[in-house]
Structure formats: C-alpha cells, structure tokens
Enzyme design. Structure first.
Site, PDB file in Angstrom:
ATOM      1  N   LYS A   1      -2.372   9.341  17.507  1.00 33.24           N
ATOM      2  CA  LYS A   1      -2.454  10.588  18.300  1.00 33.24           C
ATOM      3  C   LYS A   1      -1.920  10.380  19.726  1.00 33.24           C
ATOM      4  CE  LYS A   1      -4.694  12.558  14.850  1.00 33.24           C
ATOM      5  NZ  LYS A   1      -3.839  13.078  13.784  1.00 33.24           N
TER       6      LYS A   1
ATOM      7  N   GLU B   1      -0.041  -1.267  -7.408  1.00 36.62           N
ATOM      8  CA  GLU B   1      -0.573  -0.136  -8.182  1.00 36.62           C
ATOM      9  C   GLU B   1       0.351   1.068  -8.150  1.00 36.62           C
ATOM     10  OE1 GLU B   1      -4.409   0.599  -6.308  1.00 36.62           O
ATOM     11  OE2 GLU B   1      -3.523   2.158  -5.071  1.00 36.62           O
TER      12      GLU B   1
ATOM     13  N   GLY C   1       0.812  -1.223   0.000  1.00 34.40           N
ATOM     14  CA  GLY C   1       0.000   0.000   0.000  1.00 34.40           C
ATOM     15  C   GLY C   1       0.837   1.261   0.000  1.00 34.40           C
TER      16      GLY C   1
END
Ligand code: 0RQ
Length: 498
Positions: A405, A291, A265
C-alpha cells in the site's frame, strides 16, 4: 474405453435441474483447484436458485469443499448470492473474502494435502454431493478428470450422490497426464513409490460407484483463467535475488549439479521468479514438483528449460491451454496431474529435495511468516499448499515486496500478527531490497539479517531500535510494543505516521 456416447445410462439433466436436487445446507465437494477443472454450470445454477429462494424469503445456503480456490462460477457466484454457509480449504474470491471476514461464512483454512485424507478419516462431514468436472464418464464408473486432480477422486469416493459435469471444451487426452490415487488409511500405508517428479503410481481415471451418479450435465466452457500481467519492477528485483542465491548455492555444491525440483507459489511475484529462473543461463534445465502449473511454465517447457512437472492443476489462460492441447504429443509425457494429497505430499517433498518458493504477507524479524491474515484478523486467501511444501522443503524461501500500500505497510514487523509458518521452517527471506539467508543463525543474528537486508529503508531504524531496546532473553521482545506498527496502521492508516 466405453464412451458415454456409446450407451450411457445416467440421467442427463440441465444444470438447473441438477441444482434442484441439492437441498438447503447440503455439503458439496466440488472439483477444482484454482479455476482449473472447477465445476462450472451446476454451481452457477445453484447461485441462481439461491437468489430466487432468498427473494421468496426462504433459507438456502450450502457447505462448500473444493481442492483450493475456484473459478468465478463457483465461489464468486455463490458468495455473491450469499449462498455459502461453510467453506474449506482455500479461496481467493473477493465476495467470499467479504463473507468470511464478516462471519457470514464459516471458513476452515487447511493444508491442502490434508483434505482428501480428512474426508477418508471422517474428520470432515461426508459430502451429500460431489460435483465433478470430467471429459467423460463410462457406465462402469470411470471418471476422466479435466485440468485438475485436486480432491476429485476422494470426493467421488466419499460423497453420497454424484453429479458429473461433462465438459467438451477440454482435451480427452488429459488422461495421459493424470495419475489418480487415493492413499489407504493408516495403518495400511506403504512407502509412496514416487522417486522422480514424473513417477506414476495410479490410474489415468478416477472411479465412482455408478449407482451414486444422479445427473450428468454437459457444457463447453473453458476454465477462464486470467492471464498474468507482465512482472513489475519489484517482482523482477525479487526474482533477481532468488536467482543469484540459487546460482551461488549451485556453485558452492549445496545444490547438486543436476539441480533439484522446484515448487513455486501463486501470484505475480512467483510468476516473475519462475520467468527469471527460466532465463538464467547458470541454472541448468530443471523439474517442478509443485501444485500449480502456471502460464510462465508453458514457455519454459517449450524452451527446454523445464524438463517436466508434477502438479495438481493446469492453471492456464485460454491461449496457453490451447497450445498444450494442440501439442499433447509433447506435453502428455512431461506433465503429471496428481491428486493434491500426492502433489503436495510432505514425505515426497522431503524425499525429492524440493526447493520451495512462496509469498508472504509479512514476516517478523525472527522469520515467522504470516501468509493469510492482514493485521491478524482479515483473511486474504488462506494457507493453501505453502505449509505442505515449506515445512518439508530442501530449501524454503519466502518472498514479499518490502512494503505494501504505497509504503504505508512494512512487510517486516517486530512480531507477526498471525503465524502460518514458524521460524523453524523458514530458511531464506527475500524482498526487493535484498536476501536474508537465515540458515545456521540464532535469533538476534536472524533479526539483524532480516532488518539490514530485507526491510525497507523507511522502517529500518524503527526495527533496529526495537531489537536493541526490547527486553532480552534468548529473543528480544517488548510485549507492550510488539504490535505498535499494526496498531498505528489500524488507527491512522499508516504503520509509521509522519
Ligand atoms: O492487495 O491488490 O489490494 O493491493 O495483498 O499482494 O503483493 O499482489 O502478492 O498476489 O502474490 O499475493 C501472500 C496473498 C500474496 C498470496 C499472498 C496486499 C497487497 C495486495 C496481494 P491489493 P501481492 P500476491 C501455493 C502457495 C498464501 C497461499 C500460498 C497467498 C494483496 O501469495 O495467498 O502461499 N499466499 N500458496 O497490497 C496489508 C500487508 C500486505 C498486504 C500484501 N502486509 N498488509 N496488505 N498485501 N502484504 C503453493 C504452490 O505450490 C503453487
């Protein structure tokens, strides 16, 4: 090849003149998959036109279809000018994200492999314009694409009018990599003759009816892809777990000795995983069927670890694309640039046995993965190609840092607040804490593996208690509590307030 310099008959225009041709509410199919090969000067001129018209109190917004995310001159410029009414199928621009999450822009989040065929089927409106970047266009309508295949061929076929951005910054030798195909519509489809990541079946150029070309605009701008930051500690630990797992699978004979093609990815974690695989002595040289061809892959190819790659985009920073253009004798035969309906084709992914590694925003204790929406409502980027690959992969692996976070958010939750990939498609989940191999496990076994191996220590007790104390059938869930962590975060800024 008849070059446009030898007798082009198409109207040459400035980007501003070409932008004037595009009316309010036009549907535009732009080339581009990531900043690679994205139209640049026409969208930037459109953004300026929109600003000028808005200042005069006039309406001006367009509908934007692309391959995936784009460069700063397209999504970012148009969204900052409040000029995008509708957008598909993927984006990663801060301004556009803001427009989508405030409902100023309607966003259609799609599997990327579907886009070209949906144009062909008429499931998406026929584009009024295609704006496609090329290294060259010939009088008989051959369009030589640049650094991405994306939806360009389909855009050229199905748009009513076409604007070509001829970009002189790219190597004309990119044609050696392109394999352009538009699949016929059902019921006229034959088996796709891709039996190896580097198989080719099409032409090195796209085609267009030359009568549709209303403007050719020249420029000389690079794709402007940002280089990756060096992987951080968390990404490196995730990469270590993935590499160890793949080596063990290889030793156990569940991955064949010649290895299988990889898909990885986008983002820093994915880049770290690729870098980790590249330096792992126990992993043999491999191919990619992916991709995006990112910076880390240039080094892997030069070292001999990466034998070849099928992709729809060369998403490379300026120094890396320069090394590719300077060495086309080497790269030209090792990279195949395909349209996204082939680079991400589910049938080919299943046939080749692709090992897919993608990043999650959150996963629930049973393995459902949210890749797109924070707390179920705020779009981050979109599903992209992750679904095309993971649903059909030989092995589907999801990775994520265990917390976001600064620990206020757990990536492992009782119930995913939005589901992009269901438990049925997820084989392995990995955080920097460890790896959960979910193959062959029932739901409670999956929950135990994910909590014990992947959850951050701060959240383990909460999650254990949730599973043990929730009403049980085949799965255990307490529908009054399953989103308690998300609700806490929305109300207090922390999933588990002290
Ligand atoms: O936000 O930068 O403001 O802190 O999300 O997270 O950890 O930097 O990871 O850049 O790899 O992106 C899933 C979004 C991950 C991406 C996603 C916040 C976090 C940070 C980014 P800040 P990271 P990445 C291509 C496959 C879908 C498309 C896809 C993606 C920001 O990988 O869009 O898979 N994937 N394409 O703080 C709140 C949480 C959070 C969170 C992360 N649970 N809650 N915020 N963040 N988790 C297929 C190919 O073939 C290439």
């Amino acid at each position: 090849m008849v070059s446009d310099k030898q007798g082009l008959t198409f109207p040459r225009m400035t980007a501003e003149e070409a932008a004037e041709l595009i009316p309010n509410n036009a549907m535009i199919a732009f080339s581009g998959f990531t900043p690679a090969g994205a139209a640049k000067v026409v969208p930037s001129a459109l953004a300026e036109r929109a600003k000028a018209l808005h200042e005069k109190g006039e309406e001006y917004r367009v509908r934007v279809l692309t391959g995936a995310s784009t460069g700063k001159d397209l999504d970012e410029a148009l969204a900052a000018a409040d000029a995008i009414a509708w957008r598909a199928p993927y984006q990663s621009s801060k301004s556009l994200r803001g427009c989508i999450n405030s409902q100023k822009t309607e966003f259609l989040d799609m599997h990327l492999s579907h886009v070209p065929q949906m144009l062909g089927f008429g499931f998406i409106d026929q584009p009024d314009f295609a704006v496609v970047e090329a290294t060259d266009v010939t009088p008989d309508g051959r369009v030589y694409l640049t650094t991405s295949g994306g939806i360009s061929a389909a855009a050229l076929r199905y748009a009513k009018k076409v604007i070509i951005e001829v970009n002189r910054a790219h190597s004309t030798r990119l044609a050696e990599m392109h394999d352009v195909v538009i699949l016929p519509k059902p019921p006229h489809r034959n088996p796709i003759p891709i039996f190896h990541p580097l198989s080719k079946m099409g032409t090195p150029f796209a085609t267009v009816d030359p009568k549709k070309i209303v403007a050719v605009v020249e420029n000389n701008q690079s794709d402007g892809v940002a280089p990756f930051a060096a992987p951080d500690e968390v990404s490196n630990r995730i990469a270590d777990h993935v590499v160890k797992f793949l080596v063990a699978e290889l030793k156990a004979g569940r991955i064949p000795p010649e290895f299988l093609p990889l898909q990885s990815g986008v983002g820093n974690v994915a880049n770290a995983v690729m870098a980790g695989l590249g330096t792992a002595d126990d992993i043999p040289p491999f191919y990619m069927y992916s991709e995006v061809f990112q910076d880390a892959l240039v080094d892997l190819m030069e070292s001999g670890k990466l034998l070849g790659a099928s992709t729809t985009s060369l998403t490379l920073s300026d120094p890396k694309i320069k090394s590719v253009y300077d060495n086309m004798d080497f790269y030209g035969s090792r990279v195949v640039l395909r349209p996204q309906e082939l680079s991400n084709n589910p049938g080919v992914v299943r046939r080749l046995g692709v090992i897919a590694i993608n990043t999650a925003i959150e996963a629930d204790i049973y393995g459902h993965v949210n890749s797109t929406h924070i707390c179920g409502t705020q779009l981050m980027n979109g599903i992209g190609g992750s679904g095309d690959f993971i649903r059909n992969a030989y092995l589907s692996i999801f990775v994520a840092p265990s917390v976001a976070k600064a620990g206020k958010i757990s990536a492992v939750v009782p119930m995913a607040s939005h589901v992009d990939h269901s438990e049925h498609s997820v084989n392995v989940f990995v955080t920097e804490q460890g790896l959960a191999d979910l193959r062959g496990l029932g739901p409670i076994e999956r929950a135990n593996a994910i909590i014990e191996n992947c959850a951050h220590p701060r959240y383990k007790d909460y999650l254990r208690k949730y599973v043990n104390e929730s009403p049980g059938g085949h799965l255990h869930h307490d529908l009054t509590k399953c989103f308690e962590l998300h609700r806490n975060f929305i109300e207090t800024g922390e999933m588990l307030p002290e």
